[in-house]
Each structure stands twice: as C-alpha cells, then as structure tokens.
Design a protein around this motif. Sequence first.
Motif, mmCIF file in Angstrom:
data_model
loop_
_atom_site.group_PDB
_atom_site.id
_atom_site.type_symbol
_atom_site.label_atom_id
_atom_site.label_comp_id
_atom_site.label_asym_id
_atom_site.label_seq_id
_atom_site.Cartn_x
_atom_site.Cartn_y
_atom_site.Cartn_z
ATOM 1 N N HIS A 35 0.838 -1.201 0.000
ATOM 2 C CA HIS A 35 0.000 0.000 0.000
ATOM 3 C C HIS A 35 0.869 1.246 0.000
ATOM 4 N N GLU A 87 0.987 4.422 -2.584
ATOM 5 C CA GLU A 87 0.997 5.841 -2.230
ATOM 6 C C GLU A 87 2.142 6.564 -2.929
ATOM 7 N N ALA A 101 -4.193 8.412 4.284
ATOM 8 C CA ALA A 101 -4.824 7.102 4.471
ATOM 9 C C ALA A 101 -6.320 7.250 4.740
ATOM 10 N N GLU A 102 -6.684 8.255 5.531
ATOM 11 C CA GLU A 102 -8.094 8.484 5.825
ATOM 12 C C GLU A 102 -8.843 8.956 4.577
ATOM 13 N N ASP A 142 -8.084 8.241 1.501
ATOM 14 C CA ASP A 142 -8.222 7.075 0.629
ATOM 15 C C ASP A 142 -9.347 6.176 1.129
ATOM 16 N N ARG A 143 -9.447 6.029 2.444
ATOM 17 C CA ARG A 143 -10.510 5.203 3.023
ATOM 18 C C ARG A 143 -11.886 5.790 2.705
ATOM 19 N N VAL A 144 -12.014 7.103 2.777
ATOM 20 C CA VAL A 144 -13.291 7.757 2.474
ATOM 21 C C VAL A 144 -13.656 7.565 1.008
ATOM 22 N N ARG A 171 -12.855 5.059 -0.889
ATOM 23 C CA ARG A 171 -13.311 3.677 -1.055
ATOM 24 C C ARG A 171 -14.708 3.492 -0.470
ATOM 25 N N LEU A 172 -14.939 4.134 0.675
ATOM 26 C CA LEU A 172 -16.241 4.026 1.327
ATOM 27 C C LEU A 172 -17.354 4.579 0.439
#
Length: 516
Positions: free
Chosen positions: A274, A278, A325-326, A328-330, A332-333
């Motif tokens: 990962h 990035e 990272a956050e 990227d998580r959002v 994907r969400l």
Amino acid sequence: MSTTLEPLESLEPTLSVRQVLMLERVLAGEPEVVAGAGQLDRAVRWVHVAEAADVGVMLSGGEMVLTTGVLLAGDDDKQAEYIRSLHRAEAAAVVLGLGRAFPAPPDVMRRAAERCGLPMVVLHRPFPFAELTEEVQARLVRRKFAAVSMSEAVRTTLTGLITAGAPLQRMLDEIAHHSGCPVVVTNLAHRVLATAGERSAVDDVLRDWERIARQAGGSEGDGWIRAELGGRGERWGQIMLCGYRGDTATGRLLADRAAEALVLHRMLGGTSAHTWEEQSAQSLLTDLVSGVVPARQLLPRARAAGLPVNRRTFVPLVVRDGDPAELDRVLRLLGLPGIVAELADGATAVLLSLARDQDATVLTANFAARLSGTVVAAADPRTAWDDVPGGMREARHVADAVASGALDLPAVVRLKDVHLRGLVRLLRDDPHVQSFAERELDGLLCGAGDDLLAVLRTYLATGRNKSRTAQLHHVSRPALYRRLEAIQGRLGVDLDDFEQAASVHIALLAHDAQQS
C-alpha cells in the motif's frame, strides 16, 4: 519470505542448437540440417558423444548427441528406434558424422527425426567430436560462470542499497540498469506501483498496459519475465522485466534476484505494498501539479495506476491537514474512483475520476462532509485530461490562500471563495508587494509586535468586529481598545477609516502569504 531462488543449476545458461551450428569448428565440418529445421532454437544443455544404440536411457534432457552411427548401419528398425529414444529423452539434437557408417544421410533416421521434430544434423567432412565437445562445454561453463557472477553482482549492489536506506525508485533504477529494459512493479490487480527504465520505453509499455495486464497470468515470452513478490505465505505483487533481450534463463535469474531484494527492502523498511501505491500516486500527482511533464505523457501512468481516464470528469482537490490514508478510506467508502497523494506543507492532493453523468458538485460535497477539521479546496471539474494539471494547480492555490484561522468557510472552498486573499497569494513574490507589506506594517514587525499583529489579523478578518475580536482573544473590550490604540499608534493609521484599514489588511495578507 516466499520468494525463493531456484538453484543455479536449474537456471543454467545455454546455447541453442542454431548457435552451436554457427561455431567456427562446427562450420569446418560442413553441417547440414536434414530434419527438424524448425526446432533449431532448442537449448543445448550439454554435448554427449555416444555410439550405444540405447543412448536415450543415459540422457536427462537438453543434450546434443554426437554419433557416427556405426552400431546402426544396416538396421532400419534400430535407426528409427534410436531417433525415437532421443525424442523420449528430450534430447536437443542429434549430429551424425558421415563417412564411417553412412556415406549419405540415412533416410530412415531423417524421416523419424522429422516426425518427432528432433533436429538432425549431418557433417559432410570428417570432424573430431572431441573438438566440438570441448568448444561447447567451455562456452557453457563460461556462460554459467558469467550468470553466477552477474547474479552475485546484482545481489551485492541491491543489498548495499537496502543497507544504505535507498528508496524503492533507486532500487528499481539499478535493476533496470542491469536488465537493460523497462521494469514494472504491480500489485495483484496488475495496477502499476512503480516503474524504472528509459522514459520513452516505459511509456511505450504503459500505453499498452491493459493488454499486457490481461496476459499477465500467461507464459513468459518475447522477453516478458515475471517474478512474484510476497512474504509470510502471502503474495502481494510481482516485478516484470518488459522486453528483456538476453537469454531467458539469465533474465529469470535477474528477476528473481530483484524480487528477493524488493521483498527484503519492504521487510526491513517497514513499508507495504500500500505504501508503494501511495508513492506511485504521489509521483503522478506531483508531476501533474508541477506541470514539468506534459499531461499527455502522464496519461499512460494514470491509466496503468488504475485511474479511469476515458470519457471521465476529473475533479482536482487539495485537502489541508488531511491524513492521506483516511482520505483514501473515504474514497473507497463512497465508491469514488480516484488517487490520493501527500504533497508538501501538510497538503494532500486528490484527483477524482467520475463518470460524465455523475454530479461532480454533489459527490465532492459528500466527500468533504465525511472529513472533519480539514479544508477541502476544489477546482472546477475538467473533462479533458490535458486540463487536469491546471486544475490541480488551481486547487493548490485555493488551499494555500485559505488562512488557517479563516472564518465561515464553505465545506468545499473554490477560487471564488478566496477573494482578495487569493489575489494577494498570487502576487506575494512581487518585490513591489513585498516592499508595500514591509512599509505598511513596519511598526508591528519591529520589536515585540507579534501579539498586536495577531489582534490586528483577527480584527480585520472579522470585518472590524470589536466584540468578536475580544471574544476570540479572550480579553475584555477595554483591553482590546487599548491594543487597537497601540496598533494605530505604531502604524500611524486610523483603522476606522475604510481606505486605511483596507490598505493595512492587504499588507497583512501579503505578509502572511510571504511567511507561508
């Protein structure tokens, strides 16, 4: 570590039948290929002189068998079985010296060899078999030694880079130097994480990456050599030599050494696949923001990184004080295709790639609503890839123009929202603007004026609202009045006068832009 290296014996460099026949000593025997001409690229692992009729049981595969055929003359069945036994033993070729037993190529052996696809060569002039075995064995030994030396040189170099803490790109550049071809590292979904090699050659590979990725599970050929990356029982990617021009065995050895080093690099550096993703996104977005590389040249990299680029709407964003990272998580969400990369000064770039029928404004607002304590700066959507770099720079400008203490900002800040602050930000490097700011604020920039400068900044940002300014600085109104009087005295201005207050405000905006 799951990447294990095969024994060097199994990766032994070879000569092809064709290469053996081109040797000077062999040419002196006037060789003629009488069967299996389409199989001359078979690898010759060894040369074996044998007159025994059952020589096949003595072979292990890859041998070039030399014979005079003295035990086969006059027996068609033995001749046919001799060829079939060599075929079963996976011999590379058979070389028959004419003169002692056969004055001409035996038709039975020739037909049998043609049916089996076994290269059969006859020598029309007397030829010492010992000279051929000596020549070929010496060349094979030299090749094997060269492969071992190359392998150890690559391993030593890459280990040295790992010990020195070299980044991934430096490692890949070294691998590309040794291989002489583009090198690509991907994840298991065949998304490109990193590349190395001559830029034009890499771009050629990436332009055709979708086809290459679809064939990634197929057999190697045409110089496409792969090695798996993984550890602790888990695969997480692969490294590929793209168009390697050397022999396949040496290329496979090099790819394995490279894979071994990359796995070790990841383990010792505490990085992950990962993290490599990035780094790949960061390189791409940094190039887009800088504008140094033309956008069209970056398109293959974006496509290979998994970003949809055909008939899309691109939304350039820059988020201040956001965790990549956050973010990227959002993404994907929310199911939003895009790439995220950290830039300098605490800013993170985000490039959304939306379908043309999706509402870019609504989806951008949804993304911003999932974040807290951050400033999301956005450029207007772009439908042409060539316009994306300008959009990224616009979003970066908006993010830079937003002061950390700015009040009443919308969830998504655009160019129209930064007003005068944005203009001053663009002009901050102009010597006239710098001189103006120094002259207007001189009374507060010299001596202990930091506290008064902070009060002035808040007072002007709130539209000269004394009550709000006192509240934000936790002081009483009389104490604030005294500070405002001190500020006016030091600057020699009347802040109740709109034009003078505006002049001081512009100077302060320029000063803050220069400091940042």
